[in-house]
Design an enzyme around this catalytic site. Structure first.
Site, PDB file in Angstrom:
ATOM      1  N   ARG A  37       0.818  -1.220   0.000  1.00 51.76           N
ATOM      2  CA  ARG A  37       0.000   0.000   0.000  1.00 51.76           C
ATOM      3  C   ARG A  37       0.850   1.269   0.000  1.00 51.76           C
ATOM      4  O   ARG A  37       0.412   2.304  -0.526  1.00 51.76           O
ATOM      5  CB  ARG A  37      -0.966  -0.012   1.189  1.00 51.76           C
ATOM      6  CG  ARG A  37      -2.108  -0.964   0.938  1.00 51.76           C
ATOM      7  CD  ARG A  37      -3.091  -1.042   2.075  1.00 51.76           C
ATOM      8  NE  ARG A  37      -4.267  -1.803   1.663  1.00 51.76           N
ATOM      9  CZ  ARG A  37      -5.171  -2.286   2.494  1.00 51.76           C
ATOM     10  NH1 ARG A  37      -5.042  -2.097   3.783  1.00 51.76           N
ATOM     11  NH2 ARG A  37      -6.206  -2.952   2.029  1.00 51.76           N
ATOM     12  N   LYS A 197     -17.668 -19.837   1.783  1.00 47.27           N
ATOM     13  CA  LYS A 197     -19.122 -19.934   1.984  1.00 47.27           C
ATOM     14  C   LYS A 197     -19.950 -19.146   0.976  1.00 47.27           C
ATOM     15  O   LYS A 197     -19.575 -18.044   0.571  1.00 47.27           O
ATOM     16  CB  LYS A 197     -19.471 -19.413   3.380  1.00 47.27           C
ATOM     17  CG  LYS A 197     -18.976 -20.313   4.487  1.00 47.27           C
ATOM     18  CD  LYS A 197     -19.341 -19.709   5.814  1.00 47.27           C
ATOM     19  CE  LYS A 197     -19.056 -20.699   6.941  1.00 47.27           C
ATOM     20  NZ  LYS A 197     -19.415 -20.124   8.241  1.00 47.27           N
ATOM     21  N   GLY A 354      -8.934 -10.260  -0.138  1.00 48.75           N
ATOM     22  CA  GLY A 354      -7.783 -10.669   0.667  1.00 48.75           C
ATOM     23  C   GLY A 354      -7.192 -12.028   0.330  1.00 48.75           C
ATOM     24  O   GLY A 354      -6.020 -12.138  -0.053  1.00 48.75           O
ATOM     25  N   GLY A 377     -12.606  -5.255   1.192  1.00 45.20           N
ATOM     26  CA  GLY A 377     -14.042  -4.972   1.263  1.00 45.20           C
ATOM     27  C   GLY A 377     -14.550  -4.128   0.101  1.00 45.20           C
ATOM     28  O   GLY A 377     -15.626  -4.399  -0.443  1.00 45.20           O
TER      29      GLY A 377
END
Ligand code: AMP
Length: 396
Positions: A37, A197, A354, A377
């Protein structure tokens, strides 16, 4: 990028430029352990200083509740200065007289880091008072933090309405890549969605079925789709209660001509651990005491065949429990196939999230994708089709 204001549109000579960056980097014992970053924001800082602007960097770090020295940005400043190859100042507050004084004294082309924005409650609440206090420090605002653009915070969104606002280079790169991948892609588009999931990726699956031509479902979440179709998945990770949802997704996909690809063969083991004894079976041959830990070679071949026919690939989530050898095989093989096709100029590939970045790095494929998003996110919310407040605020 015609839809967004970028640094190319900005006159920055002599200006105080308030730059939202993401300095929320992994640290251990006061040292930066992954500087991705920091590297990502260097082109923006350089562009600002080269245009004669003063760069005042603001960022959050961690999740402090009020002032908390353990979440200070101070230890990061030497790392930024070293990568930038220039002097970087620091003020231990992001608003107030000290910060205003340091900004006033900053030379043309100078760089300053201000303390963690989340030391003030007004940051996450996006209060007009806090936005105003920040805005006093700048003449223009640049947002170079796509990874926080899904948040409506003072430094990520509020400021864009208070000062002339522009996208930084890394923000521009993210928007550009994601637009090419999903908003205005070259078709056909294939999406790979894997991971643990279904429940965490329902909206994402819904949005992708509407937008892509081929949707490859892998990882633990594929088990739910297999089970919903009456296939025995033994002891596999599976959300049996989501069977109706999975069937509905398959149905919707059919109605919009989105081809769904599920595993046809799988690697099964009796234990969830590295090097557990395993075998490759057809999806219909999983025993009661076995669990699916990876997709099999026939599935990899099937996906490779689909890849040959598409122009764009979007990827989120691994095909199997890639952290455990040898259950990383399908993820590695497909990642390399996408990377090879990208390098051969056959397709544009964009990946993010991620675990996905970790999986592609593990496969040695990340650098050969067209674009790998550093955002978690925010990237997922984009895939879900949501408008990101920090991005929307930069529209012309
Ligand atoms: P996500 O965060 O949803 O992208 O999920 C990533 C995680 O899914 C990784 O830690 C993988 O180990 C896990 N995963 C993928 N496939 C399987 C599987 N078949 N069984 C159990 N875990 C899996």
């Amino acid at each position: 990028m015609a839809a967004f204001r970028t640094l190319d549109d900005a006159d920055l000579a002599g200006k105080r430029v308030l730059v939202r960056v993401d300095l929320n980097v992994p640290m251990e014992g006061g040292r930066v352990t992954d500087d991705t970053r920091i590297q990502a924001i260097l082109p923006t800082i350089r562009a600002i200083t080269q245009k004669g602007g003063r760069a005042i960097l603001i960022s959050h770090f961690g999740r402090p509740k009020g002032r908390d020295e353990s979440q200070s940005l101070a230890p990061l400043v030497p790392a930024v200065a070293e990568r930038l190859g220039a002097k970087v100042g620091f003020v231990d507050d992001c608003i107030g007289t000290e910060a205003e004084k340091a900004v006033a004294e900053l030379d043309e082309g100078g760089v300053l880091v201000l303390e963690n924005t989340r030391f003030h409650a007004g940051e996450e609440k996006n209060t007009p008072e806090f936005v105003g206090a920040l805005a006093r420090l700048g003449d223009v605002y640049v947002n170079d933090s796509f990874s926080t653009a899904h948040r409506s915070h003072a430094s990520t969104e509020g400021l864009a309405h208070k000062l002339p606002a522009f996208a930084g280079r890394s923000m521009q790169g993210e928007i550009d890549a994601l637009t090419k991948a999903l908003e205005a892609p070259e078709r056909p588009v294939l999406a790979v969605v894997g991971g643990a999931k279904v429940s965490t990726k329902l909206e994402l699956l819904g949005n992708l079925t509407a937008k892509v031509d081929v949707l490859v479902i892998g990882g633990g979440m594929a088990n739910t789709f297999l089970a919903a179709q009456g296939i025995n998945v033994g002891k596999s990770l599976c959300e049996h209660d989501l069977a109706p949802t999975a069937l509905k997704i398959l149905d919707t996909a059919k109605s919009v001509n989105c081809e769904i690809v599920l595993p046809v063969d799988v690697v099964v083991a009796k234990k969830f651990e590295a090097n557990a004894p395993h075998r490759v079976v057809k999806v219909t041959e999983v025993a009661e005491d076995e669990m699916i830990l990876d997709a099999g070679p026939a599935t990899v071949a099937l996906v490779a065949e689909k890849l040959n026919k598409v122009k764009t690939v979007v990827w989120n989530g691994p095909f199997g429990a890639f952290e455990l050898t040898p259950f990383d095989a399908a993820t590695v093989a497909v990642a390399r196939a996408v990377a090879d096709a990208t390098q051969a100029g056959k397709l544009l590939s964009v990946a993010g999230g991620g675990d996905t970045v970790a999986a592609l790095n593990h496969a040695g494929a990340a650098e050969r994708f067209s674009y790998v998003s550093t955002a978690g996110g925010a990237f997922l919310e984009w895939l879900e089709g949501k408008a990101l407040p920090g991005v929307e605020a930069l529209r012309r």
